[in-house]
Design an enzyme around this catalytic site. Structure first.
Site, PDB file in Angstrom:
ATOM      1  CG  HIS A  40     -47.158  -8.002 -36.745  1.00  0.00           C
ATOM      2  ND1 HIS A  40     -47.833  -7.572 -35.620  1.00  0.00           N
ATOM      3  CD2 HIS A  40     -47.963  -8.940 -37.327  1.00  0.00           C
ATOM      4  CE1 HIS A  40     -48.983  -8.221 -35.534  1.00  0.00           C
ATOM      5  NE2 HIS A  40     -49.089  -9.044 -36.559  1.00  0.00           N
ATOM      6  NE  ARG A  69     -52.240  -9.740 -32.372  1.00  0.00           N
ATOM      7  CZ  ARG A  69     -52.323 -10.016 -33.675  1.00  0.00           C
ATOM      8  NH1 ARG A  69     -51.297 -10.574 -34.297  1.00  0.00           N
ATOM      9  NH2 ARG A  69     -53.398  -9.703 -34.354  1.00  0.00           N
ATOM     10  CD  GLU A 129     -45.856  -6.287 -33.056  1.00  0.00           C
ATOM     11  OE1 GLU A 129     -46.591  -5.756 -33.899  1.00  0.00           O
ATOM     12  OE2 GLU A 129     -45.839  -7.502 -32.856  1.00  0.00           O
TER      13      GLU A 129
HETATM   14  P1  NAP Z   1     -57.825 -19.903 -34.268  1.00  0.00           P
HETATM   15  O1  NAP Z   1     -58.264 -20.722 -35.428  1.00  0.00           O
HETATM   16  O2  NAP Z   1     -58.843 -19.282 -33.368  1.00  0.00           O
HETATM   17  O3  NAP Z   1     -56.835 -20.828 -33.386  1.00  0.00           O
HETATM   18  C1  NAP Z   1     -56.324 -20.416 -32.154  1.00  0.00           C
HETATM   19  C2  NAP Z   1     -55.738 -21.627 -31.430  1.00  0.00           C
HETATM   20  O4  NAP Z   1     -55.135 -21.153 -30.208  1.00  0.00           O
HETATM   21  C3  NAP Z   1     -56.799 -22.671 -31.044  1.00  0.00           C
HETATM   22  O5  NAP Z   1     -56.294 -23.965 -31.283  1.00  0.00           O
HETATM   23  C4  NAP Z   1     -56.974 -22.444 -29.544  1.00  0.00           C
HETATM   24  O6  NAP Z   1     -57.273 -23.590 -28.790  1.00  0.00           O
HETATM   25  C5  NAP Z   1     -55.578 -21.994 -29.157  1.00  0.00           C
HETATM   26  N1  NAP Z   1     -55.616 -21.295 -27.874  1.00  0.00           N
HETATM   27  C6  NAP Z   1     -56.403 -20.265 -27.512  1.00  0.00           C
HETATM   28  N2  NAP Z   1     -56.182 -19.940 -26.221  1.00  0.00           N
HETATM   29  C7  NAP Z   1     -55.245 -20.803 -25.777  1.00  0.00           C
HETATM   30  C8  NAP Z   1     -54.621 -20.997 -24.522  1.00  0.00           C
HETATM   31  N3  NAP Z   1     -54.912 -20.218 -23.473  1.00  0.00           N
HETATM   32  N4  NAP Z   1     -53.713 -22.001 -24.400  1.00  0.00           N
HETATM   33  C9  NAP Z   1     -53.416 -22.798 -25.461  1.00  0.00           C
HETATM   34  N5  NAP Z   1     -53.984 -22.661 -26.683  1.00  0.00           N
HETATM   35  C10 NAP Z   1     -54.887 -21.672 -26.837  1.00  0.00           C
HETATM   36  O7  NAP Z   1     -56.905 -18.687 -34.729  1.00  0.00           O
HETATM   37  P2  NAP Z   1     -55.960 -18.592 -36.018  1.00  0.00           P
HETATM   38  O8  NAP Z   1     -56.751 -18.108 -37.178  1.00  0.00           O
HETATM   39  O9  NAP Z   1     -55.170 -19.834 -36.134  1.00  0.00           O
HETATM   40  O10 NAP Z   1     -55.024 -17.366 -35.572  1.00  0.00           O
HETATM   41  C11 NAP Z   1     -54.261 -17.453 -34.393  1.00  0.00           C
HETATM   42  C12 NAP Z   1     -53.595 -16.118 -34.061  1.00  0.00           C
HETATM   43  O11 NAP Z   1     -52.478 -15.898 -34.903  1.00  0.00           O
HETATM   44  C13 NAP Z   1     -54.429 -14.866 -34.255  1.00  0.00           C
HETATM   45  O12 NAP Z   1     -55.366 -14.661 -33.221  1.00  0.00           O
HETATM   46  C14 NAP Z   1     -53.359 -13.790 -34.287  1.00  0.00           C
HETATM   47  O13 NAP Z   1     -53.099 -13.305 -32.977  1.00  0.00           O
HETATM   48  C15 NAP Z   1     -52.129 -14.519 -34.806  1.00  0.00           C
HETATM   49  N6  NAP Z   1     -51.762 -14.031 -36.154  1.00  0.00           N
HETATM   50  C16 NAP Z   1     -50.536 -13.453 -36.342  1.00  0.00           C
HETATM   51  C17 NAP Z   1     -50.185 -12.990 -37.599  1.00  0.00           C
HETATM   52  C18 NAP Z   1     -48.846 -12.355 -37.863  1.00  0.00           C
HETATM   53  O14 NAP Z   1     -48.755 -11.491 -38.715  1.00  0.00           O
HETATM   54  N7  NAP Z   1     -47.801 -12.781 -37.187  1.00  0.00           N
HETATM   55  C19 NAP Z   1     -51.088 -13.077 -38.663  1.00  0.00           C
HETATM   56  C20 NAP Z   1     -52.321 -13.688 -38.441  1.00  0.00           C
HETATM   57  C21 NAP Z   1     -52.643 -14.166 -37.181  1.00  0.00           C
HETATM   58  P3  NAP Z   1     -58.729 -24.300 -28.851  1.00  0.00           P
HETATM   59  O15 NAP Z   1     -58.833 -24.796 -30.276  1.00  0.00           O
HETATM   60  O16 NAP Z   1     -58.612 -25.420 -27.881  1.00  0.00           O
HETATM   61  O17 NAP Z   1     -59.724 -23.253 -28.515  1.00  0.00           O
END
Ligand code: NAP
Length: 307
Positions: free
Chosen positions: A270, A223, A252
């Site tokens: 995005h 994000r 955005e």
């Molecule tokens: P997820 O499975 O919940 O994984 C999130 C990861 O981020 C976890 O490893 C978590 O750590 C880590 N994290 C959270 N807070 C943190 C912090 N303060 N410092 C360091 N690490 C932290 O989520 P996901 O499914 O992989 O998706 C991740 C994100 O990608 C979404 O929330 C979204 O914002 C973004 N995204 C972007 C697009 C795009 O179009 N560009 C598309 C889809 C998603 P822990 O495991 O230790 O809790």
């Protein structure tokens, strides 16, 4: 209620009475029907704050077509007993593919090379050499579903991978560093894939960029809020880092002119999950959540706070 794609909107219209973004288009008309609204269909970029929730006394569910739901005030929703759902998992591969594509595009100068050929420069000049991705050091900030999918791909490129997250993952055998600064200091590419929201706001600040260093490249598919965008622009202008490849931005769809003018950045609008197949899977999961809720069945994918 959000700017949704036909693959979600059409089945929604077939099953429910839908008011498309009426709160923005015609606030007066919205006030008249607001008390009847029982569900919101949104996407990852939608803003659903406490103020909007206050206007919806009958609201029961907010179904987000996206895995990120940082635009939703989940605490305010939960306090009212409103459930929030999202679409985790089905988009992992696409977002991981884009992270690799951004890294390769930046390092191998694919956009610039395309322009070079189209502009007819090939017969008269040599194209500048790029950077090697295979074997390079990759730091992943966030080792969740998508972070792990990126690691899988990067391993096939022979990259030396390490990561940071809030805690080390028992099922991930890669080296863990406890802070983004420590990870950046030993990375050629730093890929950011955490959720947005208050907890990660400006997690990647000037100190992380300084640690990444003048040969380092920042890739953001998380994000815009996770990066201190002003610090990033300053670091790019000063040569504190070598470049960046960005799919997401602080404000955005508006991207700072300074970034748009730089040659050492790659910019995409995005599009992490933006393939037909994946958007269809996300739409289907969003509909399944709404259907399950209104049928009184178990929700397929509530957000962690609502589980
Ligand atoms: P997820 O499975 O919940 O994984 C999130 C990861 O981020 C976890 O490893 C978590 O750590 C880590 N994290 C959270 N807070 C943190 C912090 N303060 N410092 C360091 N690490 C932290 O989520 P996901 O499914 O992989 O998706 C991740 C994100 O990608 C979404 O929330 C979204 O914002 C973004 N995204 C972007 C697009 C795009 O179009 N560009 C598309 C889809 C998603 P822990 O495991 O230790 O809790």
């Amino acid at each position: 209620m959000a700017n949704l794609q036909p693959m979600l909107l059409e089945p929604l219209h077939a099953a429910y009475v839908v008011h498309e973004r009426l709160h923005e288009a015609d606030p007066e008309a919205f006030k008249k029907i607001a008390s009847h609204i029982r569900g919101i269909a949104a996407n990852g970029e939608s803003k659903i704050d406490a103020e909007l929730l206050k206007q919806l006394p009958a609201l029961e569910i907010i179904a987000v077509m996206g895995v990120g739901y940082d635009g939703v005030d989940v605490a305010a929703a939960k306090a009212r007993g409103i459930v929030v759902t999202h679409t985790p998992g089905v988009l992992n591969d696409d977002v991981a593919d884009l992270a690799m594509a951004l890294m390769l595009t930046w390092a191998r100068q694919v956009v610039r090379a395309d322009r070079f050929v189209r502009d007819g420069q090939w017969p008269t000049s040599a194209f500048p050499l790029g950077r090697r991705v295979s074997g390079a050091r990759l730091g992943i900030v966030g080792m969740g579903r998508i972070g792990q999918a990126i690691a899988l791909r990067a391993a096939a490129f022979g990259m030396q991978i390490a990561y940071t997250a809030r805690s080390a993952k028992a099922d991930v055998s890669l080296p863990y560093l406890s802070t983004p600064v420590a990870l950046a200091a030993q990375s050629d590419f730093l890929v950011v894939i955490t959720p947005g929201g208050a907890e990660t706001r400006k997690l990647i600040d000037a100190s992380v960029l300084a640690a990444l260093g003048p040969k380092g490249c920042l890739v953001n598919v998380a994000r815009g809020s996770v990066i201190d965008e002003a610090a990033l622009i300053a670091a790019l202008q000063a040569g504190t880092i070598a470049g960046a490849a960005l799919d997401v931005f602080e404000n955005e769809p508006h991207v700072p002119q300074a970034l748009r003018e730089m040659d050492n950045v790659v910019l995409t609008p995005h599009i992490g999950s933006a393939t037909n197949d994946t958007r269809q899977a996300m739409a289907n999961l969003t509909l399944s959540n709404l259907k399950a809720h209104f049928a009184g069945n178990t929700l397929p994918s509530p957000v962690p706070e609502c589980q």
